[in-house]
Structures are given as C-alpha cells and as structure tokens.
Design a protein around this motif. Structure first.
Motif, PDB file in Angstrom:
ATOM      1  N   LYS B  45      23.262 -45.477   0.557  1.00  0.00           N
ATOM      2  CA  LYS B  45      23.557 -45.023   1.929  1.00  0.00           C
ATOM      3  C   LYS B  45      24.378 -46.080   2.680  1.00  0.00           C
ATOM      4  O   LYS B  45      25.395 -45.764   3.306  1.00  0.00           O
ATOM      5  N   ASN B  46      23.926 -47.344   2.582  1.00  0.00           N
ATOM      6  CA  ASN B  46      24.649 -48.431   3.255  1.00  0.00           C
ATOM      7  C   ASN B  46      26.070 -48.554   2.743  1.00  0.00           C
ATOM      8  O   ASN B  46      27.008 -48.764   3.500  1.00  0.00           O
ATOM      9  N   TYR B  47      26.174 -48.397   1.439  1.00  0.00           N
ATOM     10  CA  TYR B  47      27.463 -48.466   0.778  1.00  0.00           C
ATOM     11  C   TYR B  47      28.428 -47.436   1.362  1.00  0.00           C
ATOM     12  O   TYR B  47      29.575 -47.743   1.697  1.00  0.00           O
ATOM     13  N   LEU B  48      27.917 -46.204   1.497  1.00  0.00           N
ATOM     14  CA  LEU B  48      28.750 -45.105   2.006  1.00  0.00           C
ATOM     15  C   LEU B  48      29.154 -45.320   3.459  1.00  0.00           C
ATOM     16  O   LEU B  48      30.234 -44.940   3.870  1.00  0.00           O
ATOM     17  N   HIS B  49      28.253 -45.931   4.226  1.00  0.00           N
ATOM     18  CA  HIS B  49      28.543 -46.080   5.660  1.00  0.00           C
ATOM     19  C   HIS B  49      29.283 -47.374   6.006  1.00  0.00           C
ATOM     20  O   HIS B  49      29.859 -47.466   7.085  1.00  0.00           O
ATOM     21  N   GLU B  50      29.253 -48.329   5.097  1.00  0.00           N
ATOM     22  CA  GLU B  50      29.994 -49.575   5.361  1.00  0.00           C
ATOM     23  C   GLU B  50      31.489 -49.372   5.172  1.00  0.00           C
ATOM     24  O   GLU B  50      32.308 -50.067   5.758  1.00  0.00           O
ATOM     25  N   ASP B  51      31.806 -48.406   4.344  1.00  0.00           N
ATOM     26  CA  ASP B  51      33.205 -48.140   4.031  1.00  0.00           C
ATOM     27  C   ASP B  51      33.915 -47.558   5.243  1.00  0.00           C
ATOM     28  O   ASP B  51      33.448 -46.591   5.854  1.00  0.00           O
ATOM     29  N   ARG B  52      35.049 -48.138   5.600  1.00  0.00           N
ATOM     30  CA  ARG B  52      35.781 -47.663   6.788  1.00  0.00           C
ATOM     31  C   ARG B  52      36.742 -46.531   6.426  1.00  0.00           C
ATOM     32  O   ARG B  52      37.385 -46.561   5.384  1.00  0.00           O
ATOM     33  N   GLU B  53      36.811 -45.581   7.335  1.00  0.00           N
ATOM     34  CA  GLU B  53      37.728 -44.453   7.116  1.00  0.00           C
ATOM     35  C   GLU B  53      39.049 -44.722   7.838  1.00  0.00           C
ATOM     36  O   GLU B  53      39.078 -45.502   8.782  1.00  0.00           O
ATOM     37  N   PRO B  54      40.111 -44.057   7.417  1.00  0.00           N
ATOM     38  CA  PRO B  54      41.377 -44.214   8.151  1.00  0.00           C
ATOM     39  C   PRO B  54      41.223 -43.669   9.575  1.00  0.00           C
ATOM     40  O   PRO B  54      40.425 -42.754   9.799  1.00  0.00           O
ATOM     41  N   SER B  55      41.966 -44.214  10.514  1.00  0.00           N
ATOM     42  CA  SER B  55      41.820 -43.772  11.906  1.00  0.00           C
ATOM     43  C   SER B  55      42.373 -42.346  12.065  1.00  0.00           C
ATOM     44  O   SER B  55      43.298 -41.955  11.372  1.00  0.00           O
ATOM     45  N   PHE B  56      41.764 -41.604  12.967  1.00  0.00           N
ATOM     46  CA  PHE B  56      42.139 -40.210  13.131  1.00  0.00           C
ATOM     47  C   PHE B  56      42.963 -39.979  14.406  1.00  0.00           C
ATOM     48  O   PHE B  56      43.436 -38.871  14.645  1.00  0.00           O
ATOM     49  N   GLU B  57      43.152 -41.028  15.236  1.00  0.00           N
ATOM     50  CA  GLU B  57      43.789 -40.845  16.544  1.00  0.00           C
ATOM     51  C   GLU B  57      45.193 -40.231  16.450  1.00  0.00           C
ATOM     52  O   GLU B  57      45.501 -39.280  17.159  1.00  0.00           O
ATOM     53  N   SER B  58      46.009 -40.788  15.549  1.00  0.00           N
ATOM     54  CA  SER B  58      47.378 -40.268  15.443  1.00  0.00           C
ATOM     55  C   SER B  58      47.358 -38.838  14.924  1.00  0.00           C
ATOM     56  O   SER B  58      48.175 -38.001  15.319  1.00  0.00           O
ATOM     57  N   SER B  59      46.399 -38.563  14.059  1.00  0.00           N
ATOM     58  CA  SER B  59      46.262 -37.221  13.503  1.00  0.00           C
ATOM     59  C   SER B  59      45.870 -36.220  14.590  1.00  0.00           C
ATOM     60  O   SER B  59      46.361 -35.086  14.617  1.00  0.00           O
ATOM     61  N   LEU B  60      45.008 -36.671  15.514  1.00  0.00           N
ATOM     62  CA  LEU B  60      44.587 -35.821  16.633  1.00  0.00           C
ATOM     63  C   LEU B  60      45.783 -35.540  17.557  1.00  0.00           C
ATOM     64  O   LEU B  60      45.959 -34.411  18.028  1.00  0.00           O
ATOM     65  N   GLU B  61      46.602 -36.563  17.753  1.00  0.00           N
ATOM     66  CA  GLU B  61      47.814 -36.374  18.587  1.00  0.00           C
ATOM     67  C   GLU B  61      48.740 -35.339  17.944  1.00  0.00           C
ATOM     68  O   GLU B  61      49.302 -34.485  18.626  1.00  0.00           O
ATOM     69  N   GLN B  62      48.876 -35.435  16.625  1.00  0.00           N
ATOM     70  CA  GLN B  62      49.711 -34.476  15.890  1.00  0.00           C
ATOM     71  C   GLN B  62      49.180 -33.057  16.068  1.00  0.00           C
ATOM     72  O   GLN B  62      49.939 -32.104  16.231  1.00  0.00           O
ATOM     73  N   LEU B  63      47.849 -32.937  16.039  1.00  0.00           N
ATOM     74  CA  LEU B  63      47.226 -31.616  16.207  1.00  0.00           C
ATOM     75  C   LEU B  63      47.554 -31.055  17.595  1.00  0.00           C
ATOM     76  O   LEU B  63      47.897 -29.874  17.727  1.00  0.00           O
ATOM     77  N   GLU B  64      47.471 -31.924  18.601  1.00  0.00           N
ATOM     78  CA  GLU B  64      47.760 -31.490  19.972  1.00  0.00           C
ATOM     79  C   GLU B  64      49.195 -30.977  20.082  1.00  0.00           C
ATOM     80  O   GLU B  64      49.452 -29.975  20.739  1.00  0.00           O
ATOM     81  N   ILE B  65      50.114 -31.669  19.402  1.00  0.00           N
ATOM     82  CA  ILE B  65      51.522 -31.248  19.422  1.00  0.00           C
ATOM     83  C   ILE B  65      51.662 -29.883  18.745  1.00  0.00           C
ATOM     84  O   ILE B  65      52.324 -28.982  19.262  1.00  0.00           O
ATOM     85  N   ARG B  66      50.995 -29.719  17.618  1.00  0.00           N
ATOM     86  CA  ARG B  66      51.068 -28.442  16.891  1.00  0.00           C
ATOM     87  C   ARG B  66      50.467 -27.303  17.715  1.00  0.00           C
ATOM     88  O   ARG B  66      50.997 -26.205  17.745  1.00  0.00           O
ATOM     89  N   LEU B  67      49.360 -27.600  18.409  1.00  0.00           N
ATOM     90  CA  LEU B  67      48.697 -26.565  19.224  1.00  0.00           C
ATOM     91  C   LEU B  67      49.562 -26.145  20.412  1.00  0.00           C
ATOM     92  O   LEU B  67      49.588 -24.972  20.780  1.00  0.00           O
ATOM     93  N   ALA B  68      50.260 -27.136  20.972  1.00  0.00           N
ATOM     94  CA  ALA B  68      51.112 -26.837  22.137  1.00  0.00           C
ATOM     95  C   ALA B  68      52.225 -25.866  21.764  1.00  0.00           C
ATOM     96  O   ALA B  68      52.693 -25.101  22.609  1.00  0.00           O
ATOM     97  N   GLY B  69      52.628 -25.880  20.497  1.00  0.00           N
ATOM     98  CA  GLY B  69      53.704 -24.994  20.051  1.00  0.00           C
ATOM     99  C   GLY B  69      53.222 -23.611  19.648  1.00  0.00           C
ATOM    100  O   GLY B  69      54.026 -22.745  19.311  1.00  0.00           O
ATOM    101  N   LEU B  70      51.920 -23.389  19.695  1.00  0.00           N
ATOM    102  CA  LEU B  70      51.390 -22.089  19.277  1.00  0.00           C
ATOM    103  C   LEU B  70      51.384 -21.098  20.429  1.00  0.00           C
ATOM    104  O   LEU B  70      51.424 -21.474  21.593  1.00  0.00           O
TER     105      LEU B  70
END
Lengths: 172, 183
Positions: B45-70
């Motif tokens: 469990k510790n092993y799985l949670h110590e591992d860092r994930e890539p940041s999602f902020e830029s991806s969220l911004e991309q989603l907002e741009i895509r949604l605005a065009g819908l």
C-alpha cells in the motif's frame, strides 16, 4: 422535447472536483500519461453531452469511472491484438522494430511502481487501482465492474500478492 | 486458526463487518504469521501511494478548452415538466378568457333549454295554449301537433329572444337543419 442547458456552474464543479481522481485512475490503469488524458477527456465530454446530469457528485464519480474503465478495457484489448500482430511480424522478420526506441523511452520514463502495476493482468490491476487510487470500497468496485463483492475480495488479494512478487523480483 | 489470505486482505481494507473484525483483530494480536502478512499488505500500500503521478493541471486546462468548443448541453425534459415563458399581460388575458369561457359554459349547462312557445288555433280560433317545449324537441312538437290538430290551422310563435349555443350558433337554426336532414 429538448431544452438547451448552458455549461453552468454545476458542470464546472463536477470536473474541477472529480478530474484529479478520474485522471489518476486512468493513468494507473493505462500507465500512459497522454492516454490517461485522452481517456479522462473522453469521459468528461461524454458526461457533458449526457442529457440528464446525475443527482450528486458520488453518482457522477461512479459513472465517470465506469466510462474510463470501459474505454481502458477497449484500449487494453486493442493493445493485446497489436502485440500479437507485432510478435507474429517479429517472428517472421526478426529485424523488424516499430518505433522501438520511442517505446523504450516511454517505458523508461514510467515509475518503478507503474511498471509493476502494468505487469498485472487487467482484471487484477483494475480492482487494485479502484481500491487504492479511487478510494472505493468492495461493494462500489463490484457495482462498477459488474462482479460480486466476494469476487472483488479475491481479486484484491491476488493483485496484492502478484504485485508483491513483481516488486520483489524487480528489486533484486 | 488463521483467517485465509483473502479474508485477511479484506480485514486490512476494513471490509470485515462486526463482530468478525474483532475476532480477527484478537487473533492477529497473538499470531506472528498473520502480523507478517499484514505488514506485507502495508508495504505494498505504501509503495503504491509513495509513487508520484504526473500532474493533471495542464490536462484539466486542455479539457476546459475542449469543452468551450462544444455545443451547449441539451437536456431531455418531459412535456409535463416543460416550462414556457409567457409575458405577464398575455398570461393575465389568457386567464381572464379561460375564466369567461368557464363561466359561460357552466351558465349554458345549468340554464334550462325549455322555452315557452304559444300555440293558437286560428285563424278565428279562440283558444291560445301556452306550451313549454324544449327547443331541441321541436320536431317532436310539430309531429304531435300534426296528430292532434290535423285539420286546424296552427300558428306557432317562437320565443322572441334569440338563443345561441356555446359556439355561437343559433340553437333553433341548428335544430331546423338537423330535422331536415333526418327526414
């Protein structure tokens, strides 16, 4: 009867609250950042286009995870078909490599844990990801995957057991 | 006796209901083997949670741009729940019209359709009979007059006031037309 509903505060709240968990699940299941982004976007766009928004964030979260899970499964099947075709091709032409360098770099950038997770078969990986990264209980996981709670219990243990062995062997 | 691996893993996830979780906890407190297995779950469990994930902020911004065009979202609304915007004066006028229509309907339904008609025997007749007959049965009235006063000249004086039905059609006119058709 159709009625126009403008992109409103409610939907903004949905994606701002749930995007991190959906992205995390998508990334942990696929192990690929770009793919995780595509999967998450597709899920949220599907939700956006859904005519009747769900009553609360909890229901919405389950719905989005279910969509991500389905797309990830399709991707998994496609990947398996491609791998089979690639193996066949390599057997025929041993010197054939398809963007081998790019694949190598991609694999190298993945974390040690993610590599270990990717070695798990999909049906074990998905339960462990939903348990550890989506914060769902066995009942919720069962409901999303369409399996019994007892089955979830078995799969979670097997995933842990298998992951433990993978980590041990890779660490040596 | 030690719980099986799946049960111990479920216990680790707080998925064992009471009182079984208490019994397992009591057992674990005295079992080195189960403690060891639990520590392994903890490590993973510790092993799985110590591992860092890539940041999602830029991806969220991309989603907002895509949604605005819908296109704007559409929602299916049942006919019974559908709301229609009507200007207030138009709504008031419509309400008044409905009220007038309702009152006139009630009035016309409750009002008796028996109208008094006078029948005289003539031309030098001396008697005059007042008959209350429903306008709808004019045909019947004529037939009965034919039977009893066959050889006499009869003058029927119709009600002086006009009577219209709810659609504005003259009642007498309608009946006369109806009678001709039946013949």
């Amino acid at each position: 009867m159709m009625q126009i509903v403008k992109p409103d505060f409610e939907f903004k709240k949905v994606y701002e609250t749930l995007y991190p968990v959906i992205f995390r699940v998508a990334y942990r299941v696929t192990g690929d950042r770009a793919l995780a982004e595509d999967l998450s976007h597709e899920a949220f766009i599907k939700y956006y286009e859904r005519r009747n928004p769900l009553p609360d964030l909890k229901q919405t979260k389950y719905w989005l995870i279910r969509v991500v899970k389905n797309i990830a499964l399709n991707y998994e099947k496609k990947k398996l078909r491609e791998k089979k075709a690639y193996d066949k091709l390599q057997f025929k032409y041993p010197h054939f490599t398809q963007s081998g360098e790019a694949e190598f770099i991609k694999e190298e950038t993945k974390s040690f844990v993610q590599k270990a997770l990717n070695k798990l078969p999909y049906n074990l990986r998905i339960v462990l990801v939903l348990k550890e990264y989506a914060g769902l209980n066995y009942k919720e996981i069962g409901s999303i995957l369409g399996i019994r709670e007892g089955n979830v219990k078995i799969r979670v243990f097997r995933a842990r057991e298998r992951l433990g062995k993978i980590i041990d062997s890779d660490a040596i | 006796m030690c719980p099986d691996n799946e049960t111990l893993s479920a216990y680790f996830d707080n998925e064992i209901p009471s009182p079984w979780n208490k019994r397992i906890a009591d057992h674990i407190a005295e079992c080195a083997s189960c403690q060891k297995r639990l520590r392994q779950f903890e490590t993973i469990k510790n092993y799985l949670h110590e591992d860092r994930e890539p940041s999602f902020e830029s991806s969220l911004e991309q989603l907002e741009i895509r949604l605005a065009g819908l296109k704007p979202r559409t929602e299916r609304v049942s006919l019974w729940k559908r709301r229609v915007a009507v200007p207030l004066p138009a709504a008031v006028i419509a309400a008044i019209c409905i009220m007038i229509l309702g009152i006139s309907l009630i009035f016309s339904l409750t009002r008796s359709n028996l109208r008094t008609m006078s029948i005289r025997r003539g031309p030098s007749g001396t008697t005059e009979v007042q008959v209350a007959a429903p306008i709808e049965d004019l045909e019947l009235l004529l037939k009965s007059l034919d039977t009893y006063y066959l050889k006499q000249e009869i003058i029927i004086t119709l009600p002086e006031d006009s009577l219209f039905n709810i659609t504005g059609e003259a009642m007498m006119f309608r009946e006369a037309e109806f009678s001709r058709k039946r013949e």
